[in-house]
Design a protein around this motif. Structure first.
Motif, PDB file in Angstrom:
ATOM      1  N   THR A  46     -31.394  11.562 -31.949  1.00 36.81           N
ATOM      2  CA  THR A  46     -30.252  10.645 -31.907  1.00 36.81           C
ATOM      3  C   THR A  46     -29.277  11.007 -30.791  1.00 36.81           C
ATOM      4  N   SER A  47     -29.696  11.878 -29.886  1.00 37.58           N
ATOM      5  CA  SER A  47     -28.797  12.311 -28.816  1.00 37.58           C
ATOM      6  C   SER A  47     -28.878  11.417 -27.593  1.00 37.58           C
ATOM      7  N   PRO A  73     -32.312   5.581 -34.294  1.00 35.57           N
ATOM      8  CA  PRO A  73     -31.194   4.648 -34.138  1.00 35.57           C
ATOM      9  C   PRO A  73     -31.629   3.183 -34.011  1.00 35.57           C
ATOM     10  N   SER A  93     -22.332  11.019 -35.145  1.00 34.08           N
ATOM     11  CA  SER A  93     -23.595  11.446 -34.550  1.00 34.08           C
ATOM     12  C   SER A  93     -23.315  12.256 -33.297  1.00 34.08           C
ATOM     13  N   SER A  94     -24.207  13.170 -32.994  1.00 33.24           N
ATOM     14  CA  SER A  94     -24.127  13.922 -31.751  1.00 33.24           C
ATOM     15  C   SER A  94     -24.884  13.155 -30.671  1.00 33.24           C
ATOM     16  N   LEU A 120     -24.825   8.220 -40.434  1.00 34.65           N
ATOM     17  CA  LEU A 120     -24.985   9.579 -39.914  1.00 34.65           C
ATOM     18  C   LEU A 120     -26.190   9.651 -38.991  1.00 34.65           C
ATOM     19  N   GLY A 121     -25.966  10.145 -37.779  1.00 32.82           N
ATOM     20  CA  GLY A 121     -27.061  10.404 -36.859  1.00 32.82           C
ATOM     21  C   GLY A 121     -27.402  11.883 -36.863  1.00 32.82           C
ATOM     22  N   GLY A 122     -27.730  12.420 -35.701  1.00 24.46           N
ATOM     23  CA  GLY A 122     -28.063  13.835 -35.610  1.00 24.46           C
ATOM     24  C   GLY A 122     -26.824  14.700 -35.577  1.00 24.46           C
ATOM     25  N   THR A 164     -28.782  17.280 -39.533  1.00 21.23           N
ATOM     26  CA  THR A 164     -28.070  16.500 -40.540  1.00 21.23           C
ATOM     27  C   THR A 164     -28.485  16.828 -41.970  1.00 21.23           C
TER      28      THR A 164
END
Length: 263
Positions: A46-47, A73, A93-94, A120-122, A164
Protein backbone atom coordinates in the motif's frame (compact mmCIF):
# COMPACT_ATOMS: atom_id res chain seq x y z
CA UNK A 1 1.82 -31.07 -12.62
CA UNK A 2 -1.55 -30.18 -14.15
CA UNK A 3 -1.35 -27.72 -17.02
CA UNK A 4 -1.23 -24.16 -15.65
CA UNK A 5 -2.75 -21.45 -17.81
CA UNK A 6 -2.21 -18.37 -15.60
CA UNK A 7 0.04 -17.29 -12.74
CA UNK A 8 -0.53 -14.92 -9.81
CA UNK A 9 2.65 -13.56 -8.24
CA UNK A 10 3.23 -11.65 -5.03
CA UNK A 11 5.83 -8.89 -5.32
CA UNK A 12 7.47 -8.04 -2.01
CA UNK A 13 9.60 -10.95 -0.82
CA UNK A 14 9.03 -12.92 -4.03
CA UNK A 15 10.33 -10.70 -6.81
CA UNK A 16 12.02 -8.03 -4.70
CA UNK A 17 13.08 -7.03 -1.20
CA UNK A 18 13.03 -3.28 -0.59
CA UNK A 19 12.39 -3.03 -4.37
CA UNK A 20 15.70 -4.68 -5.26
CA UNK A 21 15.29 -7.79 -7.47
CA UNK A 22 15.97 -11.13 -5.82
CA UNK A 23 18.55 -13.32 -7.60
CA UNK A 24 17.16 -14.82 -10.81
CA UNK A 25 13.76 -13.14 -10.51
CA UNK A 26 14.05 -10.90 -13.58
CA UNK A 27 15.27 -13.79 -15.73
CA UNK A 28 12.43 -16.03 -14.50
CA UNK A 29 9.87 -13.35 -15.34
CA UNK A 30 11.35 -13.01 -18.81
CA UNK A 31 10.98 -16.77 -19.31
CA UNK A 32 7.30 -16.59 -18.33
CA UNK A 33 6.78 -13.70 -20.75
CA UNK A 34 8.46 -15.66 -23.52
CA UNK A 35 5.84 -18.39 -23.03
CA UNK A 36 3.00 -15.82 -23.31
CA UNK A 37 1.67 -17.07 -19.98
CA UNK A 38 -1.05 -14.76 -18.59
CA UNK A 39 0.09 -13.37 -15.26
CA UNK A 40 -0.78 -10.76 -12.68
CA UNK A 41 1.21 -9.35 -9.81
CA UNK A 42 -1.07 -9.42 -6.78
CA UNK A 43 0.11 -7.47 -3.80
CA UNK A 44 -1.01 -6.09 -0.46
CA UNK A 45 1.59 -3.34 -0.85
CA UNK A 46 0.00 0.00 0.00
CA UNK A 47 3.04 2.28 -0.23
CA UNK A 48 2.79 2.89 -3.99
CA UNK A 49 0.14 3.10 -6.69
CA UNK A 50 -0.11 0.55 -9.52
CA UNK A 51 1.58 2.96 -11.90
CA UNK A 52 4.40 3.69 -9.45
CA UNK A 53 4.95 -0.02 -8.79
CA UNK A 54 5.11 -0.74 -12.52
CA UNK A 55 7.59 2.09 -13.03
CA UNK A 56 9.76 0.82 -10.17
CA UNK A 57 9.73 -2.81 -11.37
CA UNK A 58 10.32 -2.01 -15.03
CA UNK A 59 13.14 0.28 -13.97
CA UNK A 60 15.04 -2.65 -12.48
CA UNK A 61 14.43 -4.93 -15.44
CA UNK A 62 11.06 -6.66 -14.94
CA UNK A 63 8.90 -6.79 -18.10
CA UNK A 64 5.85 -5.36 -16.30
CA UNK A 65 3.27 -2.63 -16.98
CA UNK A 66 0.60 -1.15 -14.72
CA UNK A 67 -2.18 -3.34 -16.16
CA UNK A 68 -0.26 -6.42 -14.91
CA UNK A 69 -0.65 -5.29 -11.30
CA UNK A 70 -3.57 -5.75 -8.91
CA UNK A 71 -3.15 -4.03 -5.56
CA UNK A 72 -5.07 -4.15 -2.31
CA UNK A 73 -5.89 -0.42 -2.63
CA UNK A 74 -7.39 -0.92 -6.11
CA UNK A 75 -9.55 -3.82 -4.85
CA UNK A 76 -10.48 -1.77 -1.79
CA UNK A 77 -11.73 1.03 -4.02
CA UNK A 78 -14.05 -1.41 -5.78
CA UNK A 79 -15.30 -2.71 -2.44
CA UNK A 80 -16.01 0.80 -1.12
CA UNK A 81 -17.80 1.86 -4.29
CA UNK A 82 -20.00 -1.24 -4.11
CA UNK A 83 -20.69 -1.44 -0.38
CA UNK A 84 -20.29 2.16 0.84
CA UNK A 85 -21.19 4.45 -2.07
CA UNK A 86 -20.83 8.15 -1.31
CA UNK A 87 -19.26 7.37 2.08
CA UNK A 88 -16.83 9.82 3.65
CA UNK A 89 -13.68 7.77 4.19
CA UNK A 90 -10.73 8.42 6.47
CA UNK A 91 -7.54 6.77 5.16
CA UNK A 92 -4.71 5.76 7.49
CA UNK A 93 -1.88 4.30 5.47
CA UNK A 94 1.85 4.55 4.91
CA UNK A 95 2.49 5.85 1.41
CA UNK A 96 0.25 7.59 -1.10
CA UNK A 97 -2.22 5.30 -2.89
CA UNK A 98 -4.98 7.84 -3.53
CA UNK A 99 -4.49 7.33 -7.27
CA UNK A 100 -5.76 3.75 -6.89
CA UNK A 101 -8.77 4.83 -4.81
CA UNK A 102 -10.67 6.39 -7.69
CA UNK A 103 -14.32 7.08 -6.97
CA UNK A 104 -13.81 7.10 -3.19
CA UNK A 105 -14.39 10.26 -1.14
CA UNK A 106 -11.33 10.67 1.08
CA UNK A 107 -11.30 13.19 3.92
CA UNK A 108 -8.50 15.71 4.07
CA UNK A 109 -6.56 16.91 7.10
CA UNK A 110 -8.91 19.87 7.61
CA UNK A 111 -12.13 17.85 7.45
CA UNK A 112 -14.00 17.48 10.72
CA UNK A 113 -16.66 15.15 12.04
CA UNK A 114 -16.86 11.38 12.18
CA UNK A 115 -16.14 9.61 8.90
CA UNK A 116 -18.52 6.97 7.62
CA UNK A 117 -15.66 4.50 7.06
CA UNK A 118 -12.12 4.23 8.38
CA UNK A 119 -9.79 2.58 5.86
CA UNK A 120 -6.50 1.09 7.04
CA UNK A 121 -3.69 0.52 4.57
CA UNK A 122 -0.14 -0.57 5.32
CA UNK A 123 1.46 0.40 8.61
CA UNK A 124 4.35 2.78 9.02
CA UNK A 125 5.27 5.81 11.09
CA UNK A 126 1.75 7.13 10.55
CA UNK A 127 0.42 4.39 12.87
CA UNK A 128 1.36 6.23 16.06
CA UNK A 129 -0.74 6.48 19.23
CA UNK A 130 -2.60 9.70 18.27
CA UNK A 131 -3.67 8.28 14.89
CA UNK A 132 -4.71 4.89 16.26
CA UNK A 133 -6.58 6.47 19.16
CA UNK A 134 -8.39 8.79 16.74
CA UNK A 135 -9.44 5.76 14.69
CA UNK A 136 -10.63 4.06 17.87
CA UNK A 137 -12.82 7.04 18.73
CA UNK A 138 -14.29 7.19 15.23
CA UNK A 139 -15.19 3.50 15.50
CA UNK A 140 -16.88 4.13 18.84
CA UNK A 141 -19.04 6.75 17.12
CA UNK A 142 -20.23 4.37 14.45
CA UNK A 143 -17.65 4.46 11.66
CA UNK A 144 -17.22 1.20 9.74
CA UNK A 145 -13.74 -0.38 9.58
CA UNK A 146 -12.17 -1.58 6.33
CA UNK A 147 -8.63 -2.96 6.23
CA UNK A 148 -6.65 -3.61 3.09
CA UNK A 149 -4.95 -6.59 4.73
CA UNK A 150 -4.03 -8.29 8.01
CA UNK A 151 -0.31 -8.79 7.31
CA UNK A 152 1.64 -9.00 10.57
CA UNK A 153 5.00 -7.99 9.07
CA UNK A 154 6.97 -7.71 5.85
CA UNK A 155 10.62 -8.11 4.86
CA UNK A 156 12.82 -5.08 4.30
CA UNK A 157 16.55 -4.79 3.67
CA UNK A 158 16.95 -4.25 7.44
CA UNK A 159 14.80 -7.22 8.52
CA UNK A 160 11.15 -7.78 9.40
CA UNK A 161 8.98 -4.71 10.09
CA UNK A 162 5.56 -4.70 11.78
CA UNK A 163 2.52 -4.23 9.56
CA UNK A 164 -1.18 -3.47 10.01
CA UNK A 165 -2.06 -6.92 11.33
CA UNK A 166 -0.09 -6.15 14.47
CA UNK A 167 -2.52 -3.29 15.29
CA UNK A 168 -5.83 -4.28 13.71
CA UNK A 169 -6.91 -6.96 16.25
CA UNK A 170 -6.48 -4.48 19.09
CA UNK A 171 -8.70 -1.91 17.39
CA UNK A 172 -11.33 -4.55 16.65
CA UNK A 173 -11.35 -5.81 20.21
CA UNK A 174 -11.32 -2.37 21.82
CA UNK A 175 -14.09 -0.98 19.61
CA UNK A 176 -15.99 -4.27 19.45
CA UNK A 177 -16.13 -4.22 15.66
CA UNK A 178 -14.91 -6.55 12.92
CA UNK A 179 -13.01 -5.17 9.96
CA UNK A 180 -13.91 -6.01 6.38
CA UNK A 181 -10.61 -7.17 4.86
CA UNK A 182 -10.30 -6.56 1.13
CA UNK A 183 -6.77 -7.70 0.21
CA UNK A 184 -5.16 -11.10 0.54
CA UNK A 185 -6.21 -13.52 2.07
CA UNK A 186 -9.76 -12.45 1.14
CA UNK A 187 -11.46 -14.88 -1.24
CA UNK A 188 -12.91 -11.86 -3.05
CA UNK A 189 -9.39 -10.63 -3.78
CA UNK A 190 -8.48 -13.89 -5.51
CA UNK A 191 -11.79 -13.91 -7.37
CA UNK A 192 -11.01 -10.42 -8.64
CA UNK A 193 -7.54 -11.53 -9.73
CA UNK A 194 -8.95 -14.51 -11.66
CA UNK A 195 -11.52 -12.28 -13.34
CA UNK A 196 -8.75 -9.82 -14.23
CA UNK A 197 -6.96 -12.59 -16.14
CA UNK A 198 -10.06 -14.35 -17.40
CA UNK A 199 -8.69 -17.51 -15.76
CA UNK A 200 -10.18 -20.40 -13.81
CA UNK A 201 -8.95 -21.33 -10.35
CA UNK A 202 -8.07 -24.90 -11.34
CA UNK A 203 -5.73 -23.71 -14.09
CA UNK A 204 -4.07 -20.94 -12.04
CA UNK A 205 -1.03 -20.94 -9.76
CA UNK A 206 -0.21 -18.49 -6.95
CA UNK A 207 3.39 -17.80 -5.86
CA UNK A 208 4.03 -16.15 -2.51
CA UNK A 209 6.29 -15.91 0.53
CA UNK A 210 3.44 -15.73 3.05
CA UNK A 211 2.12 -19.24 3.66
CA UNK A 212 -1.17 -18.04 5.12
CA UNK A 213 -2.16 -14.95 3.13
CA UNK A 214 -0.65 -15.96 -0.21
CA UNK A 215 -0.50 -19.72 -0.47
CA UNK A 216 -3.10 -21.40 1.75
CA UNK A 217 -5.64 -18.65 1.04
CA UNK A 218 -5.18 -19.23 -2.70
CA UNK A 219 -5.55 -22.97 -2.23
CA UNK A 220 -8.85 -22.44 -0.40
CA UNK A 221 -10.02 -20.72 -3.58
CA UNK A 222 -9.01 -23.73 -5.67
CA UNK A 223 -5.75 -22.20 -6.91
CA UNK A 224 -2.47 -24.16 -6.88
CA UNK A 225 -0.25 -22.70 -4.14
CA UNK A 226 3.52 -22.30 -4.36
CA UNK A 227 5.51 -21.14 -1.34
CA UNK A 228 8.98 -19.64 -1.86
CA UNK A 229 11.71 -19.61 0.79
CA UNK A 230 12.49 -15.90 0.36
CA UNK A 231 11.13 -12.66 1.80
CA UNK A 232 9.15 -13.16 4.99
CA UNK A 233 9.42 -16.97 4.78
CA UNK A 234 10.29 -18.52 8.15
CA UNK A 235 10.68 -22.23 8.68
CA UNK A 236 8.85 -22.19 12.02
CA UNK A 237 5.86 -20.41 10.45
CA UNK A 238 5.82 -22.93 7.62
CA UNK A 239 5.88 -25.88 10.01
CA UNK A 240 3.19 -24.38 12.29
CA UNK A 241 0.77 -23.57 9.46
CA UNK A 242 -2.62 -25.29 9.33
CA UNK A 243 -2.12 -26.49 5.77
CA UNK A 244 0.48 -27.69 3.29
CA UNK A 245 1.51 -25.82 0.12
CA UNK A 246 1.13 -27.68 -3.15
CA UNK A 247 4.77 -26.86 -3.92
CA UNK A 248 7.71 -25.30 -2.08
CA UNK A 249 10.56 -23.66 -4.01
CA UNK A 250 13.79 -22.03 -2.93
CA UNK A 251 12.89 -18.92 -4.91
CA UNK A 252 10.84 -17.48 -7.78
CA UNK A 253 13.80 -18.24 -10.03
CA UNK A 254 12.79 -21.92 -9.84
CA UNK A 255 9.21 -21.34 -11.05
CA UNK A 256 9.78 -21.74 -14.82
CA UNK A 257 11.37 -25.16 -14.26
CA UNK A 258 8.42 -26.18 -12.07
CA UNK A 259 5.99 -25.18 -14.79
CA UNK A 260 8.02 -27.11 -17.35
CA UNK A 261 8.02 -30.20 -15.13
CA UNK A 262 11.75 -30.10 -14.35
CA UNK A 263 11.41 -29.94 -10.57
Amino acid sequence: MERIGAVLIDIDGVLTVSWKPLPGAVEAMERLRAEDLPLALVTNTTSRSRAAIAEKLSGVGFPIVADDILTAPAVTAGYLRAHHPDARCLLLSSGDVREDLAGVTLLGEGDTGTPDVVVLGGAGEEFGYPALNSVFRHLQHGARLVAMHRNLYWRTADGLDLDTGAFLPGLERAARVEAAVTGKPSADFFATALAHLGATAGATLMVGDDIESDVLAAQRSGITGVLVRTGKYRRETHEAADGTPDHVLDSFADLPDLLEGRT
